[in-house]
Write a protein that holds these residues in place. Structure first.
Motif, short mmCIF file in Angstrom:
data_model
loop_
_atom_site.label_atom_id
_atom_site.label_comp_id
_atom_site.label_asym_id
_atom_site.label_seq_id
_atom_site.Cartn_x
_atom_site.Cartn_y
_atom_site.Cartn_z
N ARG A 49 22.31 28.83 67.09
CA ARG A 49 21.45 29.87 66.29
C ARG A 49 22.07 31.39 66.49
O ARG A 49 22.60 31.60 67.08
N SER A 52 21.74 37.33 64.70
CA SER A 52 21.38 37.88 63.44
C SER A 52 19.90 37.30 62.58
O SER A 52 20.66 36.46 62.54
N PRO A 53 19.21 37.89 61.67
CA PRO A 53 18.06 37.29 61.99
C PRO A 53 19.05 37.61 60.03
O PRO A 53 19.95 38.13 59.66
N TRP A 54 18.11 36.75 59.35
CA TRP A 54 18.68 36.94 57.73
C TRP A 54 18.53 38.38 57.11
O TRP A 54 19.37 37.82 56.57
N THR A 78 13.91 35.34 60.31
CA THR A 78 14.08 34.32 61.01
C THR A 78 15.64 34.43 61.91
O THR A 78 16.52 34.83 60.58
N TYR A 79 15.94 33.69 62.57
CA TYR A 79 17.13 33.84 63.08
C TYR A 79 17.90 32.40 63.16
O TYR A 79 17.13 30.50 63.13
N TRP A 85 22.55 28.75 58.05
CA TRP A 85 23.19 29.77 57.14
C TRP A 85 23.72 29.05 56.35
O TRP A 85 24.48 29.60 55.33
N ALA A 249 17.36 38.38 70.40
CA ALA A 249 17.83 36.81 70.22
C ALA A 249 18.82 36.61 70.99
O ALA A 249 18.82 35.87 72.34
#
Length: 447
Positions: A49, A52-54, A78-79, A85, A249
């Protein structure tokens, strides 16, 4: 030469972002990717995961290009996992680039047409020639007005050896040494590590990710033993900034790794620089440090000590690289982990990424050389500035604004391998509360 494309090497996040930026400025890009799909390297760590978030993982120009398609922007808060990705962003972006991405095209060299590295005369007036090897083994040359090398560092992990070169016996033990975070959701991979003595070598976030995953395995398979080997003389700030980390995160990962160590699931060995790897008659490994310390009866080693750029196929390009980090000389002081403090990566773009070879740029993770502090949005800002420079918009190229979240980690290599006084309490770099750890014995054996 303006009729020639700008060749971008690598169809990863930064390479595809570069292509989108160039298109917005009416410059034709051609992206060359050695893999069969966009984000081939990202797919290799699909089970990890991102920190950084989206909202920080979609490049601005890429988002605008995708907005003209049926692409659905993911929830910015969200991550994603690496697989998400690649599937939800990188591959749709490659499709939106409409035939400007070539797959199974491995770049094996870059030069000036008709000029080797030594020749000055008329050098800047000649286009680049990009030497490409295709999947069937044939080769071709592609002329380019400029080159942006965003090929990353994934293919060149640092070795286990403490001197930057493979330890004696490391290559011979390759069947027991991995250089990636293992995907324990895969039952075959899980069976490889369950109930075994596993050594994790490294002090960065990849190492923490592996430790957390393996500690979960140890709860399910109590015979699993985990040793964490660090070159530095103390755990110090290896767990990062925790709750002070502006990337939540990432901070949470450090807290989970610290809890795993505190619970006794992980044995910590500090000040250990691997000098040799030996194999016993049962096939198990022994790591021997430069001071003679031994870690014995090891089933698997997971080496996560960072990456380095592959510069071998750029031998005919005039690069100006920092002798320590192998990053562009103007960028290196801004990212050097020996002195770099948290959250102080200064704005940088085309000016800092330039080389004596006109219109050639290293971008993305490769531009950071051996420094470990790269974030995707750093690369997005780099290629925005480079595209502006190539378009002749020097004002926009110089107008670089980059604000990175504080990491809570002051360094992870070089001088930070040695014990050092902790920064003052209250700093973003303040050391976490010290753990009470038993001193490592001279031999860590399976008993």
């Amino acid at each position: 030469m303006n009729e020639l494309p700008v060749v971008v090497i690598g169809a990863g996040p930064v390479g595809l972002a570069a292509a989108a930026e160039l298109l917005e400025r009416d410059i034709e890009p051609l992206v060359l990717e050695r893999g069969a799909r966009a984000g081939a390297d990202v797919a290799a760590w699909n089970h990890v995961r991102l920190f950084s978030p989206w909202s920080e993982l979609v490049a601005p120009a890429a988002g605008r290009l995708l907005a003209g398609t049926d692409w659905v922007r993911p929830d910015g808060e969200t991550y994603p996992m690496g697989a998400e990705w690649a599937e939800q962003y990188l591959r749709p972006l490659a499709t939106a680039l409409d035939g400007r991405v070539r797959f199974d095209a491995e770049v094996i060299g870059v030069a000036r047409r008709g000029r080797d590295r030594v020749v000055d005369s008329g050098r800047d007036d000649e286009p680049f020639t990009v030497h490409v090897r295709t999947a069937d083994g044939s080769e071709e040359r592609i002329a380019a007005r400029a080159v942006i090398d965003a090929s990353g560092t994934w293919s060149t992990p640092n070795p286990l050896g403490g001197e930057g070169l493979p330890a004696i016996g490391e290559r011979a033990a390759a069947d027991r040494i991995g250089y990636r975070v293992p995907d324990l959701s895969d039952e075959t991979v899980r069976a490889r590590y369950a109930g075994k003595h596993v050594v994790v070598a490294g002090s960065g976030h990849s190492a923490l990710t592996a430790l957390v995953a393996l500690s979960g395995l140890a709860k399910d398979s109590p015979e699993t033993r985990i040793s964490w080997v660090l070159r530095r003389g103390a755990v110090g700030n290896a767990f990062g900034g925790g709750e002070a980390d502006q990337l939540p995160a990432r901070g949470a990962l450090g807290l989970r790794a610290r809890a795993a160590v505190d619970s006794g699931l992980i044995t910590v060995v500090t000040g250990f620089r691997t000098d040799a790897v030996e194999r016993d008659t049962d096939g198990r490994l022994t790591l021997i440090s430069s001071t003679g310390q031994r870690i014995e009866q090891i089933d698997e080693v997971v080496t996560l000590s960072g990456f380095r750029p592959d510069l071998t196929w750029l031998s005919e390009i005039r690069l100006e690289l920092d002798p320590t980090l192998q990053a562009p000389v103007a960028l290196a002081p801004l990212i050097d982990p020996n002195v770099h403090s948290c959250g102080t990566v200064y704005p940088h773009g085309a000016a800092e990424l330039s080389h004596p070879e006109k219109d050639f740029y290293l971008a993305g993770m490769k531009s950071y050389g051996r420094a470990p502090t790269f974030l995707a949005m750093t690369g997005y800002e780099q290629v925005r500035s480079i595209a502006a420079q190539l378009a002749g918009d020097h004002e926009a190229a110089a107008r670089v604004e980059l604000r990175l979240a504080e990491t809570g980690v002051c360094g992870g290599a070089g001088l930070f391998d040695e014990p050092d006084d902790a920064p003052a309490s209250g700093s973003c770099c303040a050391a976490p509360e010290l753990l009470t750890l038993s001193a490592p014995s001279a031999t860590i054996a399976d008993h």
